[in-house]
Write an enzyme that holds these catalytic residues in place. Sequence first.
Site, PDB file in Angstrom:
ATOM      1  N   SER A   1      12.911  37.018  52.551  1.00 10.85           N
ATOM      2  CA  SER A   1      14.030  36.915  53.471  1.00 10.85           C
ATOM      3  C   SER A   1      14.060  38.104  54.438  1.00 10.85           C
ATOM      4  O   SER A   1      14.274  37.938  55.649  1.00 10.85           O
ATOM      5  CB  SER A   1      15.337  36.837  52.672  1.00 10.85           C
ATOM      6  OG  SER A   1      16.428  36.593  53.532  1.00 10.85           O
TER       7      SER A   1
ATOM      8  N   TRP B   1      26.891  35.067  52.713  1.00  9.21           N
ATOM      9  CA  TRP B   1      27.535  34.042  51.889  1.00  9.21           C
ATOM     10  C   TRP B   1      28.715  34.631  51.120  1.00  9.21           C
ATOM     11  O   TRP B   1      29.811  34.074  51.109  1.00  9.21           O
ATOM     12  CB  TRP B   1      26.493  33.450  50.929  1.00  9.21           C
ATOM     13  CG  TRP B   1      26.897  32.180  50.258  1.00  9.21           C
ATOM     14  CD1 TRP B   1      27.931  31.351  50.584  1.00  9.21           C
ATOM     15  CD2 TRP B   1      26.239  31.577  49.142  1.00  9.21           C
ATOM     16  NE1 TRP B   1      27.952  30.264  49.749  1.00  9.21           N
ATOM     17  CE2 TRP B   1      26.928  30.383  48.849  1.00  9.21           C
ATOM     18  CE3 TRP B   1      25.132  31.925  48.356  1.00  9.21           C
ATOM     19  CZ2 TRP B   1      26.546  29.536  47.799  1.00  9.21           C
ATOM     20  CZ3 TRP B   1      24.750  31.092  47.324  1.00  9.21           C
ATOM     21  CH2 TRP B   1      25.459  29.906  47.047  1.00  9.21           C
TER      22      TRP B   1
ATOM     23  N   HIS C   1      26.064  48.233  52.099  1.00  7.08           N
ATOM     24  CA  HIS C   1      24.762  48.114  51.429  1.00  7.08           C
ATOM     25  C   HIS C   1      24.474  49.359  50.587  1.00  7.08           C
ATOM     26  O   HIS C   1      23.380  49.506  50.054  1.00  7.08           O
ATOM     27  CB  HIS C   1      23.644  47.904  52.451  1.00  7.08           C
ATOM     28  CG  HIS C   1      23.638  46.557  53.095  1.00  7.08           C
ATOM     29  ND1 HIS C   1      23.854  45.399  52.390  1.00  7.08           N
ATOM     30  CD2 HIS C   1      23.429  46.168  54.379  1.00  7.08           C
ATOM     31  CE1 HIS C   1      23.795  44.355  53.214  1.00  7.08           C
ATOM     32  NE2 HIS C   1      23.548  44.805  54.430  1.00  7.08           N
TER      33      HIS C   1
ATOM     34  N   ARG D   1      18.625  31.143  57.214  1.00  6.20           N
ATOM     35  CA  ARG D   1      17.242  30.708  57.351  1.00  6.20           C
ATOM     36  C   ARG D   1      17.001  29.470  56.502  1.00  6.20           C
ATOM     37  O   ARG D   1      16.952  28.363  56.989  1.00  6.20           O
ATOM     38  CB  ARG D   1      16.286  31.851  56.966  1.00  6.20           C
ATOM     39  CG  ARG D   1      14.832  31.598  57.326  1.00  6.20           C
ATOM     40  CD  ARG D   1      13.944  32.710  56.811  1.00  6.20           C
ATOM     41  NE  ARG D   1      13.961  32.819  55.360  1.00  6.20           N
ATOM     42  CZ  ARG D   1      13.107  32.209  54.538  1.00  6.20           C
ATOM     43  NH1 ARG D   1      12.157  31.453  55.034  1.00  6.20           N
ATOM     44  NH2 ARG D   1      13.199  32.356  53.225  1.00  6.20           N
ATOM     45  N   LYS D   2      16.887  29.663  55.184  1.00  3.54           N
ATOM     46  CA  LYS D   2      16.548  28.546  54.305  1.00  3.54           C
ATOM     47  C   LYS D   2      17.587  28.357  53.197  1.00  3.54           C
ATOM     48  O   LYS D   2      17.872  27.237  52.783  1.00  3.54           O
ATOM     49  CB  LYS D   2      15.169  28.812  53.693  1.00  3.54           C
ATOM     50  CG  LYS D   2      14.362  27.585  53.427  1.00  3.54           C
ATOM     51  CD  LYS D   2      12.889  27.950  53.243  1.00  3.54           C
ATOM     52  CE  LYS D   2      12.077  26.732  52.868  1.00  3.54           C
ATOM     53  NZ  LYS D   2      10.673  27.117  52.614  1.00  3.54           N
ATOM     54  N   GLY D   3      18.098  29.484  52.677  1.00  8.73           N
ATOM     55  CA  GLY D   3      19.191  29.403  51.711  1.00  8.73           C
ATOM     56  C   GLY D   3      18.834  28.785  50.372  1.00  8.73           C
ATOM     57  O   GLY D   3      19.645  28.066  49.790  1.00  8.73           O
TER      58      GLY D   3
ATOM     59  N   GLY E   1      22.339  37.803  49.958  1.00  8.80           N
ATOM     60  CA  GLY E   1      23.486  36.892  49.933  1.00  8.80           C
ATOM     61  C   GLY E   1      24.766  37.502  50.483  1.00  8.80           C
ATOM     62  O   GLY E   1      25.863  36.991  50.228  1.00  8.80           O
TER      63      GLY E   1
ATOM     64  N   ARG F   1      19.780  39.422  43.912  1.00 12.55           N
ATOM     65  CA  ARG F   1      18.909  38.256  44.089  1.00 12.55           C
ATOM     66  C   ARG F   1      17.524  38.603  43.581  1.00 12.55           C
ATOM     67  O   ARG F   1      17.162  39.787  43.553  1.00 12.55           O
ATOM     68  CB  ARG F   1      18.853  37.952  45.591  1.00 12.55           C
ATOM     69  CG  ARG F   1      18.134  36.693  45.969  1.00 12.55           C
ATOM     70  CD  ARG F   1      18.085  36.536  47.488  1.00 12.55           C
ATOM     71  NE  ARG F   1      17.642  35.181  47.817  1.00 12.55           N
ATOM     72  CZ  ARG F   1      17.432  34.746  49.050  1.00 12.55           C
ATOM     73  NH1 ARG F   1      17.636  35.553  50.084  1.00 12.55           N
ATOM     74  NH2 ARG F   1      17.024  33.513  49.264  1.00 12.55           N
TER      75      ARG F   1
ATOM     76  N   TYR G   1      22.771  35.663  43.280  1.00 16.02           N
ATOM     77  CA  TYR G   1      22.602  34.612  44.296  1.00 16.02           C
ATOM     78  C   TYR G   1      22.191  33.290  43.650  1.00 16.02           C
ATOM     79  O   TYR G   1      22.751  32.239  43.950  1.00 16.02           O
ATOM     80  CB  TYR G   1      21.540  35.084  45.302  1.00 16.02           C
ATOM     81  CG  TYR G   1      21.275  34.136  46.446  1.00 16.02           C
ATOM     82  CD1 TYR G   1      22.091  34.124  47.576  1.00 16.02           C
ATOM     83  CD2 TYR G   1      20.180  33.261  46.413  1.00 16.02           C
ATOM     84  CE1 TYR G   1      21.829  33.267  48.639  1.00 16.02           C
ATOM     85  CE2 TYR G   1      19.910  32.397  47.474  1.00 16.02           C
ATOM     86  CZ  TYR G   1      20.735  32.412  48.585  1.00 16.02           C
ATOM     87  OH  TYR G   1      20.475  31.556  49.628  1.00 16.02           O
TER      88      TYR G   1
HETATM   89  P1  A3P Z   1      16.727  33.192  53.157  1.00 17.98           P
HETATM   90  O1  A3P Z   1      16.114  34.072  54.193  1.00 17.98           O
HETATM   91  O2  A3P Z   1      15.949  33.194  51.877  1.00 17.98           O
HETATM   92  O3  A3P Z   1      17.026  31.822  53.642  1.00 17.98           O
HETATM   93  P2  A3P Z   1      22.107  38.369  53.735  1.00 17.98           P
HETATM   94  O4  A3P Z   1      23.304  37.558  54.051  1.00 17.98           O
HETATM   95  O5  A3P Z   1      22.321  39.350  52.637  1.00 17.98           O
HETATM   96  O6  A3P Z   1      21.485  38.942  54.951  1.00 17.98           O
HETATM   97  O7  A3P Z   1      21.052  37.358  53.095  1.00 17.98           O
HETATM   98  C1  A3P Z   1      20.484  36.346  53.878  1.00 17.98           C
HETATM   99  C2  A3P Z   1      20.009  35.244  52.968  1.00 17.98           C
HETATM  100  O8  A3P Z   1      21.121  34.456  52.502  1.00 17.98           O
HETATM  101  C3  A3P Z   1      19.097  34.294  53.717  1.00 17.98           C
HETATM  102  O9  A3P Z   1      18.155  33.824  52.762  1.00 17.98           O
HETATM  103  C4  A3P Z   1      20.079  33.227  54.160  1.00 17.98           C
HETATM  104  O10 A3P Z   1      19.482  32.004  54.494  1.00 17.98           O
HETATM  105  C5  A3P Z   1      20.965  33.112  52.936  1.00 17.98           C
HETATM  106  N1  A3P Z   1      22.293  32.549  53.229  1.00 17.98           N
HETATM  107  C6  A3P Z   1      23.081  32.795  54.300  1.00 17.98           C
HETATM  108  N2  A3P Z   1      24.205  32.088  54.244  1.00 17.98           N
HETATM  109  C7  A3P Z   1      24.146  31.357  53.118  1.00 17.98           C
HETATM  110  C8  A3P Z   1      25.017  30.395  52.515  1.00 17.98           C
HETATM  111  N3  A3P Z   1      26.153  30.054  53.091  1.00 17.98           N
HETATM  112  N4  A3P Z   1      24.633  29.840  51.343  1.00 17.98           N
HETATM  113  C9  A3P Z   1      23.460  30.168  50.774  1.00 17.98           C
HETATM  114  N5  A3P Z   1      22.596  31.053  51.298  1.00 17.98           N
HETATM  115  C10 A3P Z   1      22.925  31.644  52.458  1.00 17.98           C
END
Ligand code: A3P
Length: 318
Positions: free
Chosen positions: A162, A71, A129, A284-286, A68, A154, A216
């Site tokens: 992810s 986000w 990170h 991706r899916k969120g 997350g 998460r 998350y």
């Molecule tokens: P998924 O691959 O499960 O969809 P990071 O930002 O730490 O790289 O994490 C990426 C994950 O956060 C991905 O999960 C992505 O889709 C999700 N993500 C990115 N932007 C987001 C948002 N605005 N709200 C919710 N989830 C989000």
Amino acid sequence: GTVPKRPAKEEFGGLVAALPRKHQAGLELRLYQGFWLPDHWVAGTVVFQRRFAPRPDDVILASYPKCGTTWLKALAFATMTRDAYPAPAQHPLLRLNPHDCIPFLDEIFADGQEAKLEKLPSPRLMNTHMPHTLLPESVTGAAVAGCKVVYICRDPKDMVVSLWHFLRRRQPELPFAELFEHVCDGAVAVGPIWDHVLSYWRASLARPDRVLFLRYEELLQDTGKHVRKLAEFMGRPFSPAEEGAGAVEGVVELCSFEKMKGLEVNKKGSAGAYHAMPRDSFFRKGVAGDWVNHMTPEMATRLDEVVRDKFRGTALAA
Ligand code: A3P
């Protein structure tokens, strides 16, 4: 006059070469202070630890990758800059990917670009990170002013899914089962994941004024509630007037998954950070629970058990 500093890779090359290493899922990893860091990050991490000078109003956004980060960066940036951009249609997040708005410390130090950080206006927002135990003493020390740290974690099962999708953008052949094994063994970038989470959990209990611990899944459930928490923690609470004007909802909406994924800027090109990964790979899916589509119930139980065992004796084990 200033003496030019030797590049970190040269200065700490001997230290790095002496560390245990592993080649895994396309990455060269080094075991540094209990965590498997990408080899090309280690020297920069040492410089980060020794030379980073926090300002009291800095906020460091911390996360395990794929939990997350994007986000959290968007939410924190939108919250901090809300006075500068009262008209939502003008907001930089509509033109820029969140990773292009907030510097990524681990890469900045790995690339010897830390001078850039000194030029940033206050209050600075940055992300990392690194686990809490690897953050500079100047940030975490009991006797220093330090700065604030916000952590997002998460469900590790969704994190693996992810991460697999993310890595596959570069290594289309990477088998899910192979990555899953590495995660369970703890030998993945900035892993073990349980030690990463525990480091921030403990810090948030010891210093709740300094470390905010977010999940998350909880953000998905009630984003507004957590944006208020985040704003308060960062010292920028929403005023009654702002609440009345719907400022919280504005931030939530601007940073929502659908909104961000749908922006032209996030559909094409690559982010400056994260080795120029395509911007769309961060959206991706969120959702929570996508692991059911990728792992067997046995795999899920195994990872849950590994993590629960490591969390034993803490409130995280519940
Ligand atoms: P998924 O691959 O499960 O969809 P990071 O930002 O730490 O790289 O994490 C990426 C994950 O956060 C991905 O999960 C992505 O889709 C999700 N993500 C990115 N932007 C987001 C948002 N605005 N709200 C919710 N989830 C989000």
